[in-house]
Design a protein around this motif. Structure first.
Motif, short mmCIF file in Angstrom:
data_model
loop_
_atom_site.label_atom_id
_atom_site.label_comp_id
_atom_site.label_asym_id
_atom_site.label_seq_id
_atom_site.Cartn_x
_atom_site.Cartn_y
_atom_site.Cartn_z
N UNK A 1 0.81 -1.22 0.00
CA UNK A 1 0.00 0.00 0.00
C UNK A 1 0.84 1.26 0.00
N UNK A 2 1.93 1.26 0.76
CA UNK A 2 2.80 2.43 0.83
C UNK A 2 3.50 2.67 -0.51
N UNK A 3 3.80 1.59 -1.23
CA UNK A 3 4.41 1.75 -2.55
C UNK A 3 3.45 2.42 -3.52
N UNK A 4 2.17 2.12 -3.38
CA UNK A 4 1.16 2.78 -4.23
C UNK A 4 1.13 4.28 -3.94
N UNK A 5 1.22 4.61 -2.67
CA UNK A 5 1.23 6.02 -2.28
C UNK A 5 2.49 6.70 -2.79
N UNK B 1 -0.88 17.38 -7.24
CA UNK B 1 -2.25 17.07 -6.82
C UNK B 1 -2.27 16.53 -5.38
N UNK B 2 -1.28 15.69 -5.06
CA UNK B 2 -1.24 15.08 -3.73
C UNK B 2 -1.13 16.14 -2.63
N UNK B 3 -0.45 17.23 -2.94
CA UNK B 3 -0.24 18.28 -1.94
C UNK B 3 -1.54 18.90 -1.44
N UNK B 4 -2.60 18.76 -2.22
CA UNK B 4 -3.87 19.38 -1.85
C UNK B 4 -4.94 18.34 -1.50
N UNK B 5 -4.51 17.09 -1.32
CA UNK B 5 -5.45 16.03 -0.95
C UNK B 5 -5.37 15.74 0.55
N UNK C 1 -7.44 11.00 3.63
CA UNK C 1 -8.53 10.12 3.20
C UNK C 1 -8.68 10.13 1.68
N UNK C 2 -8.59 11.33 1.10
CA UNK C 2 -8.75 11.44 -0.35
C UNK C 2 -7.59 10.80 -1.10
N UNK C 3 -6.37 10.96 -0.59
CA UNK C 3 -5.21 10.34 -1.22
C UNK C 3 -5.32 8.83 -1.13
N UNK C 4 -5.75 8.34 0.05
CA UNK C 4 -5.93 6.91 0.21
C UNK C 4 -6.97 6.36 -0.74
N UNK C 5 -8.05 7.08 -0.91
CA UNK C 5 -9.11 6.66 -1.82
C UNK C 5 -8.62 6.65 -3.27
N UNK C 6 -7.77 7.63 -3.59
CA UNK C 6 -7.24 7.74 -4.96
C UNK C 6 -6.38 6.54 -5.35
N UNK C 7 -5.57 6.04 -4.40
CA UNK C 7 -4.66 4.94 -4.72
C UNK C 7 -5.17 3.58 -4.24
N UNK C 8 -6.28 3.60 -3.51
CA UNK C 8 -6.88 2.33 -3.08
C UNK C 8 -6.36 1.78 -1.77
N UNK C 9 -6.01 2.67 -0.84
CA UNK C 9 -5.56 2.22 0.48
C UNK C 9 -6.35 2.98 1.55
N UNK C 10 -6.20 2.59 2.80
CA UNK C 10 -6.91 3.25 3.88
C UNK C 10 -6.23 4.55 4.28
N UNK C 11 -6.99 5.40 4.95
CA UNK C 11 -6.44 6.67 5.45
C UNK C 11 -5.30 6.42 6.43
#
Length: 295
Positions: A18-22, A32-36, A39-49
């Motif tokens: 999961x961390x590799x996906x992040x 884009x990540x800087x403004x997520x 929870x939103x970043x986790x949802x974007x890559x498919x992992x938990x907050x």
């Protein structure tokens, strides 16, 4: 950005799936990540907050907000104007643009006040008061800030030079004689002006005292400065938000003005007579006189 990327690459082999996906997403889409939110970043890559939070801690941050802050500080000087416009379109409510922008400016003023170093501010005031000559330079979006400072400093001092320039050579021609005893005030905010940074490097080598008005210690201007005055700046769409910098410059003018109160009073009395003689400003009495003549 390079240091953060290096940290991510260094730790990549030890990251969980999961961390590799992040890590991959931040590397490829840091703007884009800087403004997520986490929870939103986790949802974007498919992992938990919580995975996102642990990832930030794995990188050495106290939590996700600190990682997000680091990303935001970096992108301020990296994004093109077109990228700024694209990113900000997701941050500003199109139905409440005025309130969104004003609230953001109020937040930057608040943070600037909280982080302000009064001791450093007072030292800058003293250095400027004792300067033999004062040079002020700022280009592009920082040019209005430099002009504002120059306008009021010219009412206070007789030794001020506002550096007007449209090219690198012109800038150096106007500061070539800056040396020990002189103070050079450079103003720049993201995206930082290379011309301004190079000019401060030059006058620093000449022995002049350098005062940088910028947003943080990582600014290229701070590298050559003897004193720094920090004010929070950010982007509102493709526009630079300079509310906090202008307020800090205003404070600097007022502080110096209080130290030179008698001189300024004499200057203003002379100017008032000139303004009246040459009708520089609108006068209500003039309007009333004109109206009576018409009647």
């Amino acid at each position: 950005m390079e240091n953060l990327i290096a940290r991510i690459k260094e730790g990549y082999p030890n990251f969980s799936k999961g961390q590799k996906l992040i890590a991959n997403y931040i590397t490829e889409h840091y703007d884009k990540a800087a403004f997520m939110t986490a929870a939103k970043l986790g949802n974007e890559v498919g992992v938990s907050e919580s995975t996102v939070v642990r990832f930030a801690i794995e990188l050495g941050f106290d939590g996700y907000p600190k990682l997000q802050k680091a990303l935001r500080e970096i992108i301020k000087s990296k994004l093109t104007s077109a990228q700024r416009l694209e990113v900000s379109s997701t941050q500003i409510d199109p139905e409440n643009v005025m309130k969104s922008v004003l609230q953001a400016d109020m937040n930057k003023l608040r943070v600037t006040l909280e982080e302000a170093d009064e001791k450093s501010f007072n030292a800058i005031v003293d250095v400027i008061l004792n300067a033999r000559r004062i040079y002020i330079l700022g280009v592009r979006s920082s040019a209005p800030l430099a002009s504002f400072l120059g306008f009021y400093f010219n009412l206070i001092f007789e030794n001020v030079r506002l550096v007007h320039t449209t090219s690198v050579s012109e800038m150096f021609e106007q500061i070539v004689n800056a040396r020990a005893g002189d103070v050079v005030i450079g103003i720049s905010f993201p995206r930082y002006s290379r011309r301004t940074a190079k000019a401060l490097e030059f006058v620093s080598k000449q022995g002049a005292t350098v005062v940088a008005i910028t947003d943080n210690q990582n600014s290229p201007l701070a590298r050559y400065a003897d004193y720094c005055l920090f004010a929070r700046s950010d982007m509102a769409s493709f526009v630079d938000s300079l509310v906090a910098p202008l307020s800090m410059i205003n404070a600097l003018i007022v502080a110096i003005g209080l130290k030179r109160k008698e001189q300024i009073h004499a200057t203003l009395e002379k100017l008032e007579k000139l303004w009246e003689e040459y009708q520089i400003y609108e006068n209500e009495n003039d309007d009333r006189h004109t109206s009576l003549n018409r009647d």
